[in-house]
Design a protein around this motif. Sequence first.
Motif, PDB file in Angstrom:
ATOM      1  N   GLN A   2       0.822  -1.196   0.000  1.00 40.64           N
ATOM      2  CA  GLN A   2       0.000   0.000   0.000  1.00 40.64           C
ATOM      3  C   GLN A   2       0.860   1.250   0.000  1.00 40.64           C
ATOM      4  OE1 GLN A   2      -3.098  -1.656   3.187  1.00 40.64           O
ATOM      5  NE2 GLN A   2      -3.500   0.504   2.716  1.00 40.64           N
ATOM      6  N   CYS A  30      -3.225   0.314  -3.681  1.00 39.92           N
ATOM      7  CA  CYS A  30      -2.965  -1.056  -3.231  1.00 39.92           C
ATOM      8  C   CYS A  30      -2.488  -1.862  -4.429  1.00 39.92           C
ATOM      9  CB  CYS A  30      -4.243  -1.668  -2.666  1.00 39.92           C
ATOM     10  SG  CYS A  30      -4.066  -3.381  -2.118  1.00 39.92           S
ATOM     11  N   TRP A  89     -10.983  -3.833   0.591  1.00 42.95           N
ATOM     12  CA  TRP A  89     -10.622  -2.672   1.380  1.00 42.95           C
ATOM     13  C   TRP A  89     -11.292  -2.747   2.748  1.00 42.95           C
ATOM     14  CZ3 TRP A  89      -6.871   0.669   0.197  1.00 42.95           C
ATOM     15  CH2 TRP A  89      -6.426   0.720  -1.124  1.00 42.95           C
ATOM     16  N   ARG A 128     -11.368  -0.942   6.880  1.00 40.17           N
ATOM     17  CA  ARG A 128     -11.120   0.240   7.709  1.00 40.17           C
ATOM     18  C   ARG A 128     -11.055  -0.244   9.149  1.00 40.17           C
ATOM     19  NH1 ARG A 128     -15.345   5.081   7.176  1.00 40.17           N
ATOM     20  NH2 ARG A 128     -16.725   3.348   7.697  1.00 40.17           N
ATOM     21  N   SER A 132     -13.237  -4.861  -4.417  1.00 41.79           N
ATOM     22  CA  SER A 132     -12.831  -4.187  -5.646  1.00 41.79           C
ATOM     23  C   SER A 132     -12.663  -5.219  -6.751  1.00 41.79           C
ATOM     24  CB  SER A 132     -11.505  -3.468  -5.388  1.00 41.79           C
ATOM     25  OG  SER A 132     -10.958  -2.950  -6.565  1.00 41.79           O
ATOM     26  N   ILE A 190     -13.737   3.553  -5.408  1.00 43.69           N
ATOM     27  CA  ILE A 190     -12.782   2.473  -5.647  1.00 43.69           C
ATOM     28  C   ILE A 190     -12.641   2.266  -7.143  1.00 43.69           C
ATOM     29  CG2 ILE A 190     -12.419  -0.028  -5.438  1.00 43.69           C
ATOM     30  CD1 ILE A 190     -13.749   0.186  -2.670  1.00 43.69           C
ATOM     31  N   SER A 195      -5.419  -1.474  -7.228  1.00 42.02           N
ATOM     32  CA  SER A 195      -6.722  -0.955  -6.840  1.00 42.02           C
ATOM     33  C   SER A 195      -6.483   0.327  -6.054  1.00 42.02           C
ATOM     34  CB  SER A 195      -7.485  -1.957  -5.975  1.00 42.02           C
ATOM     35  OG  SER A 195      -8.700  -1.396  -5.489  1.00 42.02           O
ATOM     36  N   LEU A 218      -8.301   3.433  -3.570  1.00 44.26           N
ATOM     37  CA  LEU A 218      -9.411   3.902  -2.744  1.00 44.26           C
ATOM     38  C   LEU A 218      -9.248   5.396  -2.584  1.00 44.26           C
ATOM     39  CD1 LEU A 218     -11.788   3.515  -0.686  1.00 44.26           C
ATOM     40  CD2 LEU A 218     -10.019   3.196   1.052  1.00 44.26           C
ATOM     41  N   TYR A 265      -6.595   2.346   7.038  1.00 42.53           N
ATOM     42  CA  TYR A 265      -7.198   1.687   5.879  1.00 42.53           C
ATOM     43  C   TYR A 265      -6.251   0.594   5.394  1.00 42.53           C
ATOM     44  CZ  TYR A 265     -10.586   5.464   5.860  1.00 42.53           C
ATOM     45  OH  TYR A 265     -11.585   6.344   6.217  1.00 42.53           O
ATOM     46  N   CYS A 267      -5.752  -2.857   2.695  1.00 45.06           N
ATOM     47  CA  CYS A 267      -6.249  -3.613   1.549  1.00 45.06           C
ATOM     48  C   CYS A 267      -5.728  -5.040   1.611  1.00 45.06           C
ATOM     49  CB  CYS A 267      -5.845  -2.972   0.237  1.00 45.06           C
ATOM     50  SG  CYS A 267      -4.096  -3.097  -0.141  1.00 45.06           S
TER      51      CYS A 267
END
Lengths: 118, 109
Positions: free
Chosen positions: A6, A23, A35, A37, A50, A69, A77, A79, A92, A94
């Motif tokens: 990330q 990511c 994803w 949190r 995603s 996303i 990917s 975010l 956050y 992934c």
Amino acid sequence: GAVVSQHPSWVICKSGTSVKIECRSLDFQATTMFWYRQFPKQSLMLMATSNEGSKATYEQGVEKDKFLINHASLTLSTLTVTSAHPEDSSFYICSARDPNGGMNTEAFFGQGTRLTVV
Amino acid sequence: DAKTTQPPSMDCAEGRAANLPCNHSTISGNEYVYWYRQIHSQGPQYIIHGLKNNETNEMASLIITEDRKSSTLILPHATLRDTAVYYCIVRVGGNQFYFGTGTSLTVIP
């Protein structure tokens, strides 16, 4: 082994601005990434799935217009937290699985991005 | 939603085996059990996973009961670096991993 990376590791932004988190799957192609949190002293909460080349699937209660996303390639990917506010401050994370490992292979997680909105 | 329950916290003496239990009484026949751990402010680290047979790797052993309703993660010789939150996960249906509350393991010198 498989690695998910990330970027950035941490970011501080002003309230009302947007922040993009990337990511990447470094040594495999991931048609699907996830994803999460995490708020302090809490567990990881899945936000969305995603899907490469199609729309993301959001978990109930997650605002898709706020957490954009994009999964434009098999190894990336992103975010984007739009119009960030202090309550969006969080960790956050992934993850992705290597589809070549079979349907029950483990998922690998990125190191996480600490977002602080001031 | 997570299908697992774990004790919120445990202590273990350094050098001793750490046995972390997990209940997954509603697990289906083809669902695997996965274990991850998270050290503060890092992403979760994969430890081990299994279906019904006991599994062992360089990090840990996984013991799954015959009825598959519970499992135990064993860290054979806990070190201070094993202090972390350990998550037991049963992956439901699709690809997603839903995390429960986990067990906060503290290894005591």
